[in-house]
Design an enzyme around this catalytic site. Structure first.
Site, PDB file in Angstrom:
ATOM      1  N   GLY A  11     -42.279  42.997 -24.473  1.00  0.00           N
ATOM      2  CA  GLY A  11     -41.140  42.698 -23.601  1.00  0.00           C
ATOM      3  C   GLY A  11     -39.911  42.256 -24.371  1.00  0.00           C
ATOM      4  O   GLY A  11     -38.782  42.637 -24.036  1.00  0.00           O
ATOM      5  N   CYS A  12     -40.104  41.470 -25.402  1.00  0.00           N
ATOM      6  CA  CYS A  12     -38.980  40.977 -26.201  1.00  0.00           C
ATOM      7  C   CYS A  12     -38.335  42.118 -26.993  1.00  0.00           C
ATOM      8  O   CYS A  12     -37.125  42.137 -27.200  1.00  0.00           O
ATOM      9  CB  CYS A  12     -39.462  39.893 -27.157  1.00  0.00           C
ATOM     10  SG  CYS A  12     -40.216  38.493 -26.293  1.00  0.00           S
ATOM     11  N   THR A  13     -39.143  43.071 -27.407  1.00  0.00           N
ATOM     12  CA  THR A  13     -38.617  44.235 -28.116  1.00  0.00           C
ATOM     13  C   THR A  13     -37.751  45.079 -27.180  1.00  0.00           C
ATOM     14  O   THR A  13     -36.667  45.545 -27.564  1.00  0.00           O
ATOM     15  CB  THR A  13     -39.767  45.090 -28.688  1.00  0.00           C
ATOM     16  OG1 THR A  13     -40.511  44.294 -29.611  1.00  0.00           O
ATOM     17  CG2 THR A  13     -39.229  46.330 -29.396  1.00  0.00           C
TER      18      THR A  13
END
Length: 231
Positions: free
Chosen positions: A124-126
């Site tokens: 998700g952070c990517t």
């Protein structure tokens, strides 16, 4: 013989007896003789002692011992910012270990967008970071862009290099900025995915608990709208 007894009684009465003295005189005499010569002095000393004991203590005597106040855990927490508040006076490391002053950033950039993610290099952070990367050309014309997480400089640098991120990543292991912006997941650990926009050094927009895609889309939309308003 009777004459002699009578004359003796008369003579005795003429010399006077205690029974014949006036009552007032007897009372006065009994009062003076019933009090010891130094009685008044003793009474005065006792009264003075009682008065001294009855006097209130001074402020210094009543004062609590002076101790340095300890801040409780709740007091030591960062105050959560609301819209209109000044950007925190904090200095954080970036992915290269350099020190970044938030106040200085605000002086150099009229608009700043900071997006927070839980952990570098996770799915998700990517998506979130790469979304800002893909829209960076449009954003950089109007705002400075920064990612933010609790990761250390080495992890942030690896994330930046691998994903070819053109903006800086801020390290906040103690969650000082994350906490003041209201993105602590729990008091002990964790970060809520969010983004914030600052204009002229003040918090303009606060977006807490958002999806990676919404963070990118809404963040870009807000930046472009603000840019038009400030023209």
């Amino acid at each position: 013989m009777s004459e002699l007894r009578r004359s003796a009684r008369v003579a005795s009465n003429k010399r006077g007896s205690p029974a014949d003295e006036p009552a007032s005189h007897q009372t006065k005499k009994s009062k003076t003789t019933s009090v010891a010569p130094d009685g008044e002095k003793k009474v005065d000393k006792i009264a003075e002692a009682k008065m001294e004991d009855a006097e209130p203590e001074t402020k210094e005597e009543n004062a609590e011992p002076k101790m340095k106040p300890r801040s409780s855990p709740s007091e030591s927490k960062s105050k959560e910012l609301i819209e209109g508040d000044e950007i925190p006076d904090l200095t954080l490391q970036n992915q290269d270990g350099g020190e970044i002053s938030l106040k200085k950033l605000a002086e150099e950039n009229r608009i700043i967008i900071i997006f927070a993610y839980p952990k570098a290099s996770t799915p998700g952070c990517t998506r979130q970071a790469c979304g800002f990367r893909d829209n960076y050309e449009d954003l950089k014309e109007h705002a400075a862009v920064f990612g933010l997480s609790t990761d250390n400089p080495k992890s942030q640098k690896n994330f930046q290099t691998k994903q070819k991120l053109p903006f800086g990543l801020l390290c906040d292991p103690k969650r000082l900025l994350i906490g003041s912006l209201g993105a602590k997941k729990t008091p002990q650990a964790g970060t809520i995915r969010s983004h914030w926009i600052f204009v002229d050094g003040k918090l303009k927009s606060k977006n807490i608990k958002v999806s990676p895609e919404f963070s990118v889309e809404e963040g870009k939309k807000q930046i472009l709208e603000l840019a038009k308003e400030l023209e």
